[in-house]
Design a protein around this motif. Structure first.
Motif, PDB file in Angstrom:
ATOM      1  N   SER A 147      10.263   8.729   4.047  1.00 46.09           N
ATOM      2  CA  SER A 147      11.411   9.489   3.564  1.00 46.09           C
ATOM      3  C   SER A 147      11.497   9.547   2.043  1.00 46.09           C
ATOM      4  CB  SER A 147      12.707   8.895   4.130  1.00 46.09           C
ATOM      5  OG  SER A 147      12.854   7.563   3.697  1.00 46.09           O
ATOM      6  N   GLY A 148      10.586   8.895   1.357  1.00 43.51           N
ATOM      7  CA  GLY A 148      10.586   8.915  -0.097  1.00 43.51           C
ATOM      8  C   GLY A 148       9.536   7.972  -0.628  1.00 43.51           C
ATOM      9  N   ALA A 149       9.319   8.033  -1.961  1.00 45.45           N
ATOM     10  CA  ALA A 149       8.287   7.188  -2.558  1.00 45.45           C
ATOM     11  C   ALA A 149       8.522   7.059  -4.062  1.00 45.45           C
ATOM     12  CB  ALA A 149       6.908   7.784  -2.292  1.00 45.45           C
ATOM     13  N   HIS A 187       0.878  -1.180   0.000  1.00 46.65           N
ATOM     14  CA  HIS A 187       0.000   0.000   0.000  1.00 46.65           C
ATOM     15  C   HIS A 187       0.906   1.218   0.000  1.00 46.65           C
ATOM     16  CE1 HIS A 187      -3.450  -2.539   0.584  1.00 46.65           C
ATOM     17  NE2 HIS A 187      -2.856  -3.097   1.630  1.00 46.65           N
ATOM     18  N   LEU A 188       1.266   1.653  -1.194  1.00 42.90           N
ATOM     19  CA  LEU A 188       2.283   2.686  -1.335  1.00 42.90           C
ATOM     20  C   LEU A 188       1.705   4.072  -1.580  1.00 42.90           C
ATOM     21  CD1 LEU A 188       4.750   0.831  -3.741  1.00 42.90           C
ATOM     22  CD2 LEU A 188       4.796   0.889  -1.240  1.00 42.90           C
ATOM     23  N   ILE A 189       2.406   5.047  -1.061  1.00 43.90           N
ATOM     24  CA  ILE A 189       2.179   6.432  -1.443  1.00 43.90           C
ATOM     25  C   ILE A 189       3.023   6.604  -2.704  1.00 43.90           C
ATOM     26  CG2 ILE A 189       2.522   8.845  -0.793  1.00 43.90           C
ATOM     27  CD1 ILE A 189       0.524   7.291   1.008  1.00 43.90           C
ATOM     28  N   LEU A 193       4.830  -1.845 -11.002  1.00 43.85           N
ATOM     29  CA  LEU A 193       5.157  -1.598  -9.604  1.00 43.85           C
ATOM     30  C   LEU A 193       4.144  -2.321  -8.731  1.00 43.85           C
ATOM     31  CD1 LEU A 193       6.855  -0.001  -7.484  1.00 43.85           C
ATOM     32  CD2 LEU A 193       5.109   1.785  -7.674  1.00 43.85           C
ATOM     33  N   ILE A 194       4.608  -3.255  -7.904  1.00 41.13           N
ATOM     34  CA  ILE A 194       3.691  -4.000  -7.032  1.00 41.13           C
ATOM     35  C   ILE A 194       4.007  -3.804  -5.555  1.00 41.13           C
ATOM     36  CG2 ILE A 194       3.132  -5.752  -8.746  1.00 41.13           C
ATOM     37  CD1 ILE A 194       5.132  -7.610  -7.238  1.00 41.13           C
ATOM     38  N   GLY A 195       5.110  -3.126  -5.268  1.00 39.61           N
ATOM     39  CA  GLY A 195       5.463  -2.913  -3.877  1.00 39.61           C
ATOM     40  C   GLY A 195       6.792  -2.207  -3.745  1.00 39.61           C
TER      41      GLY A 195
END
Length: 155
Positions: free
Chosen positions: A53-55, A30-32, A133-135
Protein backbone atom coordinates in the motif's frame (compact mmCIF):
# COMPACT_ATOMS: atom_id res chain seq x y z
CA UNK A 1 10.49 -24.10 68.50
CA UNK A 2 11.47 -26.15 65.48
CA UNK A 3 14.95 -25.81 64.12
CA UNK A 4 15.91 -26.79 60.63
CA UNK A 5 18.64 -29.34 60.28
CA UNK A 6 19.75 -27.60 57.04
CA UNK A 7 20.83 -24.43 58.72
CA UNK A 8 20.39 -20.95 57.34
CA UNK A 9 19.44 -20.99 53.69
CA UNK A 10 20.42 -18.27 51.29
CA UNK A 11 17.45 -17.16 49.22
CA UNK A 12 18.12 -17.56 45.55
CA UNK A 13 16.96 -14.62 43.48
CA UNK A 14 14.08 -15.40 41.19
CA UNK A 15 15.23 -14.93 37.63
CA UNK A 16 12.50 -13.88 35.28
CA UNK A 17 13.32 -14.46 31.66
CA UNK A 18 12.21 -11.51 29.59
CA UNK A 19 11.75 -11.38 25.88
CA UNK A 20 13.48 -8.70 23.86
CA UNK A 21 11.04 -7.45 21.26
CA UNK A 22 12.73 -4.74 19.25
CA UNK A 23 11.51 -3.31 15.98
CA UNK A 24 14.70 -4.58 14.27
CA UNK A 25 13.65 -8.17 14.95
CA UNK A 26 10.35 -7.83 13.08
CA UNK A 27 10.84 -5.08 10.49
CA UNK A 28 10.96 -5.76 6.76
CA UNK A 29 14.40 -5.22 5.29
CA UNK A 30 13.90 -6.10 1.62
CA UNK A 31 12.01 -2.99 0.64
CA UNK A 32 10.50 -1.70 -2.54
CA UNK A 33 11.61 1.93 -2.72
CA UNK A 34 10.90 4.76 -5.13
CA UNK A 35 12.82 7.78 -6.38
CA UNK A 36 11.34 11.30 -6.27
CA UNK A 37 11.50 11.62 -10.08
CA UNK A 38 9.64 8.39 -10.83
CA UNK A 39 6.20 8.71 -12.39
CA UNK A 40 3.08 8.00 -10.40
CA UNK A 41 2.12 5.39 -13.02
CA UNK A 42 5.31 3.42 -12.22
CA UNK A 43 4.46 3.61 -8.53
CA UNK A 44 0.91 2.37 -9.11
CA UNK A 45 2.22 -0.56 -11.16
CA UNK A 46 4.76 -1.52 -8.48
CA UNK A 47 2.25 -1.18 -5.63
CA UNK A 48 -0.17 -3.45 -7.47
CA UNK A 49 2.50 -5.94 -8.54
CA UNK A 50 3.91 -6.32 -5.03
CA UNK A 51 0.54 -5.98 -3.27
CA UNK A 52 1.73 -3.22 -0.97
CA UNK A 53 0.00 0.00 0.00
CA UNK A 54 3.02 2.30 0.02
CA UNK A 55 6.79 2.53 0.20
CA UNK A 56 9.70 4.77 1.17
CA UNK A 57 11.09 7.31 -1.27
CA UNK A 58 14.88 7.65 -1.35
CA UNK A 59 17.17 10.03 -3.19
CA UNK A 60 20.15 9.03 -5.33
CA UNK A 61 22.30 8.73 -2.17
CA UNK A 62 19.82 6.29 -0.62
CA UNK A 63 18.58 8.79 1.97
CA UNK A 64 14.93 8.75 3.00
CA UNK A 65 13.15 11.81 1.58
CA UNK A 66 9.52 10.75 1.89
CA UNK A 67 6.89 8.05 1.67
CA UNK A 68 4.42 7.45 -1.16
CA UNK A 69 1.13 5.62 -0.62
CA UNK A 70 -1.91 4.51 -2.58
CA UNK A 71 -3.71 7.57 -1.26
CA UNK A 72 -0.98 9.83 -2.60
CA UNK A 73 -1.32 8.19 -6.02
CA UNK A 74 -5.07 8.81 -5.97
CA UNK A 75 -4.32 12.54 -5.94
CA UNK A 76 -2.94 12.18 -9.46
CA UNK A 77 -5.98 10.14 -10.53
CA UNK A 78 -8.29 12.88 -9.27
CA UNK A 79 -6.16 15.55 -10.94
CA UNK A 80 -6.37 13.68 -14.26
CA UNK A 81 -10.13 13.36 -13.97
CA UNK A 82 -10.48 17.06 -13.16
CA UNK A 83 -8.47 18.03 -16.24
CA UNK A 84 -10.06 15.24 -18.30
CA UNK A 85 -6.61 13.75 -18.93
CA UNK A 86 -6.32 9.97 -18.58
CA UNK A 87 -2.52 9.95 -18.21
CA UNK A 88 -0.87 9.79 -14.82
CA UNK A 89 2.36 11.59 -15.59
CA UNK A 90 2.82 13.23 -12.18
CA UNK A 91 6.04 12.65 -10.26
CA UNK A 92 6.49 11.01 -6.87
CA UNK A 93 8.04 14.22 -5.47
CA UNK A 94 4.81 16.09 -6.20
CA UNK A 95 2.63 13.73 -4.17
CA UNK A 96 4.77 11.99 -1.53
CA UNK A 97 4.56 12.78 2.17
CA UNK A 98 7.77 14.47 3.29
CA UNK A 99 7.06 14.97 6.99
CA UNK A 100 7.70 11.32 7.80
CA UNK A 101 7.82 9.88 11.31
CA UNK A 102 10.89 7.65 11.55
CA UNK A 103 11.73 5.16 14.24
CA UNK A 104 14.88 3.55 15.57
CA UNK A 105 15.53 -0.21 15.21
CA UNK A 106 15.98 -0.63 18.99
CA UNK A 107 12.51 0.74 19.76
CA UNK A 108 10.24 -1.69 21.59
CA UNK A 109 7.52 -3.20 19.40
CA UNK A 110 4.87 -2.13 21.92
CA UNK A 111 6.00 1.49 21.64
CA UNK A 112 5.68 1.20 17.86
CA UNK A 113 2.18 -0.26 18.32
CA UNK A 114 1.22 2.72 20.50
CA UNK A 115 2.51 5.07 17.80
CA UNK A 116 0.47 3.26 15.13
CA UNK A 117 -2.69 3.74 17.19
CA UNK A 118 -2.04 7.36 18.08
CA UNK A 119 -0.87 8.55 14.66
CA UNK A 120 -3.08 6.38 12.45
CA UNK A 121 -0.11 5.56 10.19
CA UNK A 122 0.24 2.21 8.40
CA UNK A 123 4.05 1.95 8.27
CA UNK A 124 7.15 3.56 9.76
CA UNK A 125 10.54 3.72 8.07
CA UNK A 126 13.32 2.46 10.33
CA UNK A 127 16.56 4.43 10.27
CA UNK A 128 19.89 3.54 11.86
CA UNK A 129 22.04 5.88 13.98
CA UNK A 130 23.48 7.42 10.81
CA UNK A 131 20.05 8.22 9.37
CA UNK A 132 20.15 5.47 6.74
CA UNK A 133 16.99 3.61 5.80
CA UNK A 134 17.46 0.02 6.99
CA UNK A 135 13.90 -1.23 7.06
CA UNK A 136 10.24 -0.58 7.59
CA UNK A 137 7.79 -1.81 10.17
CA UNK A 138 4.08 -2.15 9.53
CA UNK A 139 1.10 -2.89 11.71
CA UNK A 140 1.17 -6.48 10.41
CA UNK A 141 4.79 -6.82 11.52
CA UNK A 142 3.78 -5.77 15.04
CA UNK A 143 0.92 -8.28 15.08
CA UNK A 144 3.35 -10.98 13.95
CA UNK A 145 5.69 -10.03 16.80
CA UNK A 146 2.92 -10.31 19.37
CA UNK A 147 1.81 -13.65 17.96
CA UNK A 148 5.34 -15.02 18.47
CA UNK A 149 5.60 -13.91 22.10
CA UNK A 150 5.27 -16.09 25.13
CA UNK A 151 2.33 -15.11 27.31
CA UNK A 152 4.46 -13.65 30.12
CA UNK A 153 7.37 -11.33 30.74
CA UNK A 154 7.20 -8.81 27.91
CA UNK A 155 9.55 -5.87 27.98
Amino acid sequence: MVKSYRGVQEEKPVVIETQRISVKDYMSTHLITFHPDQSIMEVVQELLTHRISGAPVVNSMGELVGVISEGDCLKEVVKGKYHNLPSMCGKVKDHMATNVVRIHPEMNVFEAARMFLEMKIRRFPVLDDHGRLIGQISQKDVMRAVQNLKTENWH
